[in-house]
Motif scaffolding. Structure first.
Motif, PDB file in Angstrom:
ATOM      1  N   GLY A  28      59.404  49.963  73.365  1.00  0.00           N
ATOM      2  CA  GLY A  28      58.659  50.992  72.688  1.00  0.00           C
ATOM      3  C   GLY A  28      58.400  52.169  73.577  1.00  0.00           C
ATOM      4  N   GLY A  29      58.575  53.323  73.115  1.00  0.00           N
ATOM      5  CA  GLY A  29      58.322  54.606  73.655  1.00  0.00           C
ATOM      6  C   GLY A  29      58.947  55.025  74.951  1.00  0.00           C
ATOM      7  N   PRO A  30      60.204  55.225  75.215  1.00  0.00           N
ATOM      8  CA  PRO A  30      61.192  55.152  74.148  1.00  0.00           C
ATOM      9  C   PRO A  30      61.682  53.755  73.858  1.00  0.00           C
ATOM     10  N   ILE A  31      61.686  52.897  74.867  1.00  0.00           N
ATOM     11  CA  ILE A  31      62.252  51.584  74.579  1.00  0.00           C
ATOM     12  C   ILE A  31      61.391  50.485  75.220  1.00  0.00           C
ATOM     13  N   LYS A  77      81.074  41.663  75.822  1.00  0.00           N
ATOM     14  CA  LYS A  77      80.118  41.499  76.915  1.00  0.00           C
ATOM     15  C   LYS A  77      79.791  42.858  77.521  1.00  0.00           C
ATOM     16  N   LYS A  78      78.725  42.886  78.311  1.00  0.00           N
ATOM     17  CA  LYS A  78      78.285  44.105  79.004  1.00  0.00           C
ATOM     18  C   LYS A  78      78.138  45.274  78.035  1.00  0.00           C
ATOM     19  N   GLY A  79      77.459  45.051  76.933  1.00  0.00           N
ATOM     20  CA  GLY A  79      77.281  46.098  75.938  1.00  0.00           C
ATOM     21  C   GLY A  79      76.124  47.029  76.286  1.00  0.00           C
ATOM     22  N   ILE A  80      76.334  48.321  76.102  1.00  0.00           N
ATOM     23  CA  ILE A  80      75.294  49.334  76.290  1.00  0.00           C
ATOM     24  C   ILE A  80      75.161  50.099  74.979  1.00  0.00           C
ATOM     25  N   PHE A  81      73.951  50.150  74.455  1.00  0.00           N
ATOM     26  CA  PHE A  81      73.670  50.794  73.178  1.00  0.00           C
ATOM     27  C   PHE A  81      72.941  52.103  73.440  1.00  0.00           C
ATOM     28  N   PRO A 122      67.798  42.917  70.249  1.00  0.00           N
ATOM     29  CA  PRO A 122      68.220  42.029  71.338  1.00  0.00           C
ATOM     30  C   PRO A 122      68.761  42.863  72.488  1.00  0.00           C
ATOM     31  N   ALA A 123      67.865  43.424  73.280  1.00  0.00           N
ATOM     32  CA  ALA A 123      68.252  44.344  74.348  1.00  0.00           C
ATOM     33  C   ALA A 123      67.161  44.374  75.406  1.00  0.00           C
ATOM     34  N   VAL A 124      67.519  44.887  76.578  1.00  0.00           N
ATOM     35  CA  VAL A 124      66.553  45.066  77.660  1.00  0.00           C
ATOM     36  C   VAL A 124      66.718  46.471  78.219  1.00  0.00           C
ATOM     37  N   TYR A 159      69.116  54.876  76.136  1.00  0.00           N
ATOM     38  CA  TYR A 159      70.063  53.823  76.504  1.00  0.00           C
ATOM     39  C   TYR A 159      69.326  52.492  76.671  1.00  0.00           C
ATOM     40  N   CYS A 160      69.986  51.414  76.294  1.00  0.00           N
ATOM     41  CA  CYS A 160      69.484  50.071  76.594  1.00  0.00           C
ATOM     42  C   CYS A 160      70.661  49.112  76.714  1.00  0.00           C
ATOM     43  N   LEU A 161      70.447  48.031  77.430  1.00  0.00           N
ATOM     44  CA  LEU A 161      71.490  47.032  77.660  1.00  0.00           C
ATOM     45  C   LEU A 161      71.408  45.958  76.591  1.00  0.00           C
TER      46      LEU A 161
END
Length: 634
Positions: free
Chosen positions: A4-7, A411-415, A431-433, A456-458
């Motif tokens: 939250g805020g941004p992620i 694998k190793k996805g970046i959103f 489902p991200a960190v 960006y998030c992983l």
């Protein structure tokens, strides 16, 4: 994972598909699965394709900030970036990006085919691409014609060409009784036979000690034993690492040895309880050193990556990460256990280690005991795994086991999310960190442009059914006639091709309140509200503030969006919002907040499934289908 805020939360080569080739998978690496496994049945990893991977809460956006805030309706989107699409996107090899902000060229960009210049819809920067100086630019460049495009970056394909094939480690609780272990053996061997014969396989069993089996030894069950009372020291795992090839073995070389070991485990397993409703007659306490077993597993797969698939029949109650077998008050999900805070911290640390090593942890919990699911979730949520509950290791479990093995498609996805300057991303449930500096340096991103304002998030798991629930807010009034959104997933396929999936959308703006309200999608709005509510419920000791939040949200929507019927002294909502009160009621009385499920394991299990569910699955969890059974008379 919540942001939250941004992620903020917690060797087969596959050919790429073309734009006009129907495919049940969402990325090239998962194509041709029926041919790959020579089966006429539906492949375990199959997910039905959808028409649109992005569903917004409205199709028209109010151009005034006060109107959007006054309506009390959330503005957001449900994004399933890895899902298979009915109209498969084309595969493109070259992908011009904005030199200023990094956005991908897309259908909404204005291209001058005389000079090759195109304007970025996000920062308005003028870019030059010589390949667009041609008469038939729009025909030969599908990225200028399609909203969804898959790109292949061949320059980055060599990053992991020499990497080991991802492995699978089976982690078995030897407290499982003979009857259930027999079913487990059949299901495991059936699932493994679907894998490539060169896939690395390992086997670990655990109780109060951890046994790591040498699968390379044919005809002999040999295992290295480690006590589960304390975390590993370097000298504990050194003999294993030095002889790693004896413990992690290609499937073709160990399938028979693995089968024989499982038969031996069945012969020494506890006897099943007598009678359907009788309790186990165990005279010795059953111990589960799950924490140390996971530590050993992470060491074994550190050079391979892959999946740890655990099978347990009770709570982890021994060694690091131990908790009590049961909680004092099953009706209270937060009943006191002094060991729980340490266990939560410990398993979260293991989860982050597994994420860094590209290892996914899935835990199958079978039986009617307490599993302490909320503690186990800390082990799986940050690495893309799941806790899956079943009453036994029967046919439903066997189906889900195959799905667990094949559901990951990269694998190793970046959103990343880009929006027009008048829109900002406020919160993400996914489902991200967070993309920390050490993860960013290990990724394929490269340095970011200072003008790049994308979020960006992983991604912790690349699965077709996973959904990113994104909440937006207006930064002020909108002057333009439309706003733009671009969702991008950058990832490695299972055969180490670097790919981008680019999804670009446009929403028109309106100054008419009724036009805005009539464009609202009640299903998406209800899911956006429900996921925030369930997230609040997971962190609350008492559901009272959760119900208050739900009631206040509904009251605000009713008071700001209704047409008052004075004759009936009642709220009358526009037709597009008329279903919302019913959906609020179903959420309040349903399995995630209501009294249908009583045990805290069941409640937290269903909540976590819901938070990452896609549109169709979320609808079913809020409003389950009711079946009518009628007796047929002759």
């Amino acid at each position: 994972a919540e942001y939250g805020g941004p992620i903020i939360m917690e060797s087969t080569t596959h050919q790429p598909r073309t734009g006009n080739t129907p495919n049940s998978s969402s990325v090239p690496s998962a194509s041709s699965t029926q041919e790959r496994y020579n089966t006429t049945t539906v492949h375990p990893g199959y997910v039905p394709p959808v028409k649109d991977p992005v569903l917004f809460s409205c199709s028209k956006l109010p151009n005034r900030e006060d109107v959007a805030q006054k309506s009390s309706l959330p503005f957001g989107a449900l994004v399933s970036p890895m899902t298979a699409l009915i109209d498969a996107p084309p595969i493109v090899k070259k992908f011009p990006r904005c030199s200023n902000c990094g956005a991908f060229v897309n259908r909404y960009c204005k291209v001058d085919t005389g000079s090759g210049e195109w304007g970025c819809i996000f920062c308005e920067f003028k870019n030059s691409s010589p390949e667009y100086i041609e008469r038939y630019t729009y025909v030969e460049h599908p990225e200028l014609m399609n909203l969804d495009v898959d790109y292949i970056d061949f320059e980055k394909e060599i990053l992991e060409t020499n990497a080991e094939r991802p492995g699978y480690l089976l982690l078995i609780d030897i407290n499982i009784d003979q009857s259930e272990l027999s079913k487990l053996k059949v299901a495991v061997l059936d699932a493994l036979r679907l894998l490539d014969p060169s896939t690395p396989i390992a086997l670990i069993t655990f109780s109060n000690v951890v046994q790591i089996f040498e699968l390379r030894k044919y005809g002999v069950a040999s295992a290295h034993v480690i006590h589960g009372i304390a975390s590993l020291q370097k000298e504990d795992v050194l003999p294993i690492i030095e002889n790693l090839r004896n413990f992690v073995v290609p499937l073709r070389q160990c399938i028979e040895t693995l089968s024989n070991i499982l038969v031996g485990l069945i012969s020494t397993a506890p006897e099943p309880p007598k009678g359907r409703n009788s309790q186990s007659t165990e005279t010795v306490k059953q111990y589960r050193a799950l924490g140390v077993a996971i530590e050993v597993s992470l060491n074994l797969l550190a050079d391979f990556g892959g999946s740890i698939i655990g099978f347990i029949n009770g709570a982890p109650n021994f060694g690091p990460g131990r908790v009590s077998d049961t909680i004092d008050d099953p009706s209270n999900p937060h009943s006191t256990d002094n060991n729980e805070p340490r266990a939560l911290s410990y398993f979260k640390e293991l989860s982050l280690i597994s994420l860094k090593n590209n290892i996914i942890v899935d835990l199958f919990c079978a039986g009617l005991k307490s599993f302490r699911v909320k503690v186990l979730q800390k082990l799986v949520l940050n690495n893309g795994g799941k806790v899956i509950m079943h009453p036994d290791f029967g046919s439903e479990f066997a189906r889900d086991l195959k799905l667990a093995i094949f559901r990951h498609i990269g694998k190793k996805g970046i959103f990343s999310i880009r929006t027009s300057s008048t829109i900002s991303c406020k919160h993400i449930i996914a489902p991200a960190v967070d993309l920390s500096p050490d993860i960013e340096s290990d990724s394929m991103m490269g340095p970011l442009n200072p003008e790049d304002n994308a979020q960006y998030c992983l991604m912790t798991g690349l699965q077709a059914r996973n959904c990113f629930t994104v909440y937006f807010e207006l930064n002020g009034s909108i002057v333009a006639d439309a706003v733009y959104f671009q969702f991008v997933v950058q990832f490695l396929t299972l055969d180490n091709k670097c790919m981008y999936r680019v999804i670009t959308r446009m929403l028109p703006t309106t100054g008419n309140v009724m036009n805005f309200l009539s464009s609202v999608d009640p299903d998406v709005v209800s899911i956006l509200i429900a996921k925030k509510t369930v997230l609040l419920a997971r962190s609350s000791h008492d559901l009272t503030p959760v119900f208050n939040y739900l009631d206040e949200t509904l009251y605000d929507i009713l008071t700001h969006c209704d047409h008052k019927d004075k004759s009936k002294d009642a709220f009358v909502l526009p037709k597009s919002l008329s279903k919302l009160p019913k959906k609020f009621y179903l959420l309040r009385r349903g399995p995630m907040l209501g009294p249908i499920l009583q045990h805290p394991d069941d409640i937290d299990y269903i909540r976590c499934l819901f938070l990452f569910s896609n549109f169709e699955d979320s609808k079913r969890l809020i409003e389950p289908s009711l079946m009518v059974l009628k007796q047929k008379y002759n």
